[in-house]
Design a protein around this motif. Structure first.
Motif, PDB file in Angstrom:
ATOM      1  N   ASN A  28       6.138  38.372  40.045  1.00  0.00           N
ATOM      2  CA  ASN A  28       6.479  38.282  38.626  1.00  0.00           C
ATOM      3  C   ASN A  28       7.943  38.629  38.378  1.00  0.00           C
ATOM      4  OD1 ASN A  28       4.197  37.554  36.776  1.00  0.00           O
ATOM      5  ND2 ASN A  28       3.168  39.096  38.008  1.00  0.00           N
ATOM      6  N   ALA A  73       9.916  35.635  39.321  1.00  0.00           N
ATOM      7  CA  ALA A  73       9.757  34.607  38.291  1.00  0.00           C
ATOM      8  C   ALA A  73      10.506  34.965  37.014  1.00  0.00           C
ATOM      9  CB  ALA A  73       8.278  34.417  37.985  1.00  0.00           C
ATOM     10  N   GLY A  74      10.841  36.231  36.859  1.00  0.00           N
ATOM     11  CA  GLY A  74      11.508  36.648  35.633  1.00  0.00           C
ATOM     12  C   GLY A  74      10.537  36.998  34.527  1.00  0.00           C
ATOM     13  N   LEU A  75       9.267  37.171  34.866  1.00  0.00           N
ATOM     14  CA  LEU A  75       8.271  37.516  33.848  1.00  0.00           C
ATOM     15  C   LEU A  75       8.208  39.023  33.631  1.00  0.00           C
ATOM     16  CD1 LEU A  75       5.550  35.005  35.002  1.00  0.00           C
ATOM     17  CD2 LEU A  75       6.851  34.904  32.877  1.00  0.00           C
ATOM     18  N   GLU A  80      16.285  33.845  32.131  1.00  0.00           N
ATOM     19  CA  GLU A  80      14.939  33.527  31.672  1.00  0.00           C
ATOM     20  C   GLU A  80      14.175  32.798  32.787  1.00  0.00           C
ATOM     21  OE1 GLU A  80      13.143  33.815  28.561  1.00  0.00           O
ATOM     22  OE2 GLU A  80      14.564  35.462  28.528  1.00  0.00           O
ATOM     23  N   PRO A  81      12.838  32.916  32.784  1.00  0.00           N
ATOM     24  CA  PRO A  81      12.055  32.244  33.825  1.00  0.00           C
ATOM     25  C   PRO A  81      12.391  30.764  33.969  1.00  0.00           C
ATOM     26  CG  PRO A  81      10.634  33.647  32.508  1.00  0.00           C
ATOM     27  CD  PRO A  81      11.996  33.712  31.878  1.00  0.00           C
ATOM     28  N   LYS A  82      12.576  30.086  32.827  1.00  0.00           N
ATOM     29  CA  LYS A  82      12.774  28.640  32.889  1.00  0.00           C
ATOM     30  C   LYS A  82      14.108  28.264  33.524  1.00  0.00           C
ATOM     31  CE  LYS A  82      14.413  28.529  28.081  1.00  0.00           C
ATOM     32  NZ  LYS A  82      15.831  28.224  28.002  1.00  0.00           N
ATOM     33  N   ILE A 120      12.262  27.924  39.244  1.00  0.00           N
ATOM     34  CA  ILE A 120      11.006  28.279  39.895  1.00  0.00           C
ATOM     35  C   ILE A 120       9.850  27.614  39.167  1.00  0.00           C
ATOM     36  CG2 ILE A 120      11.716  30.506  40.847  1.00  0.00           C
ATOM     37  CD1 ILE A 120       9.701  30.983  37.920  1.00  0.00           C
ATOM     38  N   MET A 140       5.484  28.170  38.915  1.00  0.00           N
ATOM     39  CA  MET A 140       4.524  29.211  39.281  1.00  0.00           C
ATOM     40  C   MET A 140       3.099  28.707  39.114  1.00  0.00           C
ATOM     41  SD  MET A 140       4.883  33.146  38.283  1.00  0.00           S
ATOM     42  CE  MET A 140       3.798  34.424  38.879  1.00  0.00           C
ATOM     43  N   PHE A 159      -0.877  30.073  38.982  1.00  0.00           N
ATOM     44  CA  PHE A 159      -1.585  31.331  38.754  1.00  0.00           C
ATOM     45  C   PHE A 159      -3.019  31.280  39.266  1.00  0.00           C
ATOM     46  CE2 PHE A 159       1.692  30.991  35.587  1.00  0.00           C
ATOM     47  CZ  PHE A 159       2.251  32.251  35.574  1.00  0.00           C
ATOM     48  N   ASP A 214       0.527  32.777  42.848  1.00  0.00           N
ATOM     49  CA  ASP A 214      -0.072  34.100  42.645  1.00  0.00           C
ATOM     50  C   ASP A 214      -1.573  34.007  42.891  1.00  0.00           C
ATOM     51  OD1 ASP A 214      -0.570  36.662  42.038  1.00  0.00           O
ATOM     52  OD2 ASP A 214       0.144  36.598  39.971  1.00  0.00           O
TER      53      ASP A 214
END
Lengths: 306, 376
Positions: free
Chosen positions: B63, B66-68, B87-89, B93, B95, B97, B174
């Motif tokens: 996470n 991913a930047g979460l 930012e995640p976007k 990447i 992801m 889940f 994940d």
């Protein structure tokens, strides 16, 4: 399931009980259960019955004193009177004025409070910020303060804002007082949605509003219905705020009803009073009957996960 | 908390630029340190598996990449670019889940294109990419369905597709297969491996399933308590675990651990149990063995041979019970008061209490210090 079926010859079963257990139709427990249910139902339905039959009788029939008797001579005159020409104080325009006032208060009140509370709940559930827990605690604390305590400060506040005795004022008051419980409701609902959905949307580049509007809103119909029912009934049935903040030209239906029923001059027109009361109660009842199933689903969704 | 284990850079396998690089990463929630001073370099095109028990920080680490999750300290680089605050976007990447996380009200096609539509990409380009992903993942007939009308395996394909269409540098998984039944899991495992061969992307894959880790990974990072215990190729981890935790976590049936003491004999160092003396000849230690201390001898069940007669380096043990597993059978023995399991071919039957002789494949064994639990 497996496709191997057990093919036991019938005669291999022994003589004892076999198959589904038989149920007795009139077991003592069944009788007990249904009697309790029927009595409870009667207990709640009887007053309603009295109201409906009384509203359909003329005054002479009512004076005979048998309130449980069905109407001999059905008349809709009391309903028309209640709606159109019953006297509330000085004016004799019926309860329709109050009805439209209540609509004018309820519709914006419900929309504004739900719109704000849903975004609040979404932000508190998914976009934790520094102090968000404290903010939420304070908000919840508001739910436990008796309304009466806040009346006078609010009057001063609205006066200073110049919106005392206006529609804007009363809508604002309803929005504020709906906020704690509605925010809690929405927060819990959004918190129960899988957080991975939120993460996936963020990886997909969606922002605060995109996730709310495109992902969360379409999944949240049940909780919006819950909020809708709570707010419609709450605001429609409100008396206290209406009488204090709305101003006499905006008195909601409940206040008007009170003025009709508690009029001290002239003869008590029980049939008109009953009709006016039924008219006032019709709106929340209608909303509940239309969306009751969704209401239960929404409440349950917040409580049990999955 | 241990100091971070030294990370052995594996320069021989792929001598290319690093794709993901984590430097001195720490993360704490309040007073709880979840990750502490973690360093990790993932090579371009590498399949790295983060493996560990629940709560070891592997998903947290993913996470963070991913930047979460906002990290407390350290830096993250992807493709040489510092993305620590991005930012995640914007990290390049995608992801996948465990719970698939498909948007339930959108069709498969809309699910796949959601990320692209957010970037205001041209319509025909979106359609082209969705078609390509659907072709690779063989979900073309499903494009108009809602997620609720898909099976678990199909949903996970769509979830992978959502990362695929965005043409990302790094795939993050994940525990993607944990919600699937055993048969589907092994099928999709192969497909993920095939996908990696086709795309040649960097993939970081979190799992607690050692079979997934061993079968998929170029390298495995075994984690515990927010610290990488060992980072190496699967077979190295299997055969030369860096400490007792890694040894016990990897391998099924689990490795046997015998407690004893390291003593000096005329023939070199030996492992002394209460009565037995086990010869350690053939064991390759990192440095000369220092005798006179408590140690743990770790031997995998398949590195133990059973025989009915004694001989050179064979030690007497009593048969206790066996667990037949189809192709082979796990035999439990009592060796000098300690339990020991050995893998034998199926069909051997023994009587409880029967005397057998065991011999160890010493080059494949592991010796751990009883106190530090590090490999000797």
């Amino acid at each position: 399931m497996s496709d191997i079926t057990m093919t036991l010859p019938e005669r291999s079963l022994s003589a004892g009980p076999r198959g589904a257990k038989p149920r007795r139709r009139f077991a003592p427990s069944t009788i007990m259960l249904y009697s309790v249910l029927i009595i409870a139902a009667l207990y709640y339905l009887l007053p309603l019955y009295v109201m409906v039959v009384t509203s359909l009788k003329g005054m002479p029939e009512i004076r005979m004193g048998n309130i449980f008797a069905p109407p001999v001579d059905i008349t809709f005159e009391p309903w028309i009177t209640a709606w159109d020409s019953a006297c509330t104080g000085l004016y004799c325009e019926g309860i329709k004025v109050g009805f439209w006032n209540s609509v004018k208060i309820t519709v914006p009140g419900v929309i504004v409070s739900i719109a704000i509370a849903s975004v609040n709940g979404y932000a508190l559930a998914n976009w934790r910020f520094k102090g968000s827990e404290i903010f939420f605690t304070i908000l919840l604390f508001g739910a436990f303060i008796p309304y009466q305590v806040l009346l006078y400060p609010l009057v001063i506040l609205l006066r200073e804002l110049g919106i005392f005795s206006t529609l804007t004022g009363i809508v604002l008051v309803h929005t504020i007082f709906g906020m704690p419980i509605l925010t809690l409701l929405f927060r819990n609902y959004f918190a129960a949605l899988p957080v991975e959905l939120f993460k996936a949307a963020r990886v997909d580049g969606a922002g605060f509003w995109q996730i709310f509007l495109q992902i969360y809103l379409p999944m949240s119909l049940p909780i919006f219905v819950v909020g809708l029912i709570l707010q419609v009934t709450g605001i429609w049935n409100d008396f206290l705020f209406g009488v204090v903040f709305a101003g006499s030209q905006n008195y909601p239906m409940t206040v008007q009803l009170n003025n009709i029923v508690n009029a001290v001059q002239g003869v008590k027109q029980y049939n008109v009073n009953m009709a006016a009361t039924l008219l006032t109660g019709a709106v929340p009842l209608f909303v509940y009957f239309v969306s009751g199933r969704l209401f239960v689903r929404g409440i349950a969704a917040g409580a049990v996960k999955g | 908390m241990h100091a971070p284990a030294p990370i052995v850079a594996d320069a021989t396998e792929k001598d290319t630029a690093t794709s993901v690089s984590i430097k001195d990463l720490s993360l704490s929630f309040g007073a709880i340190d979840v990750l502490t001073h973690l360093d990790l370099d993932v090579a371009d095109g590498e399949f790295l598996v983060l493996l560990g028990p629940s709560g070891c920080g592997k998903s947290t680490l993913l996470n963070c990449i991913a930047g979460l999750l906002d990290i407390s300290d350290g830096q993250i680089f992807i493709k040489g670019e510092n993305v620590t605050w991005k930012e995640p976007k914007d990290r390049g990447i995608g992801m996948v889940f465990q719970s698939y996380a498909l948007y339930p009200q959108m069709s498969v096609e809309k699910n796949l294109s959601f990320g692209l539509r957010n970037t205001k990409m041209a319509k025909d380009e979106i359609a082209r990419r969705v078609a390509r992903a659907a072709r690779i993942l063989q979900i073309e007939p499903l494009l108009n369905r809602k997620p609720a009308a898909l099976s678990g395996g199909q949903r996970q394909r769509v979830a992978i597709g959502r990362a695929l269409v965005r043409d990302v540098d790094v795939f993050l998984f994940d525990e993607p297969l944990s919600n699937l039944d055993a048969k589907l899991r092994s099928e999709l495992r192969v497909e993920i491996k095939r996908l990696h061969q086709t795309l040649d992307n960097t993939m970081i894959y979190v799992t607690h399933d050692q079979i997934e880790a061993l079968t998929l990974a170029d390298r495995i990072a075994v984690m515990k308590g927010g610290v990488i215990q060992q980072l190496d190729r699967p077979l190295t981890i299997y055969n030369r675990p860096a400490n007792r935790f890694v040894a016990g976590f990897i391998g099924s049936p689990a490795m046997n651990f015998l407690e004893g003491e390291l003593v000096e004999t005329p023939d070199g160092p030996a492992f002394r149990m209460s009565h037995l003396m086990i010869d350690l000849a053939g064991y390759e230690s990192a440095e000369p063995l220092r005798t006179g201390r408590r140690v743990t001898l770790g031997v995998r069940p398949e590195h133990i041979a059973l025989s009915s007669e004694g001989g050179q380096d064979a030690y007497p043990a009593q048969f206790e019970l066996d667990e037949p597993m189809g192709a082979d059978s796990l035999v439990w023995l009592d060796l000098d008061g300690q339990h020991l399991s050995a893998r034998t071919s199926a069909g051997n039957t023994f009587d409880p209490g029967q005397e057998l002789h065991v011999s160890f494949a010493m080059p494949m064994a592991s010796l751990f210090d009883a106190e530090t639990e590090e490999r000797l």
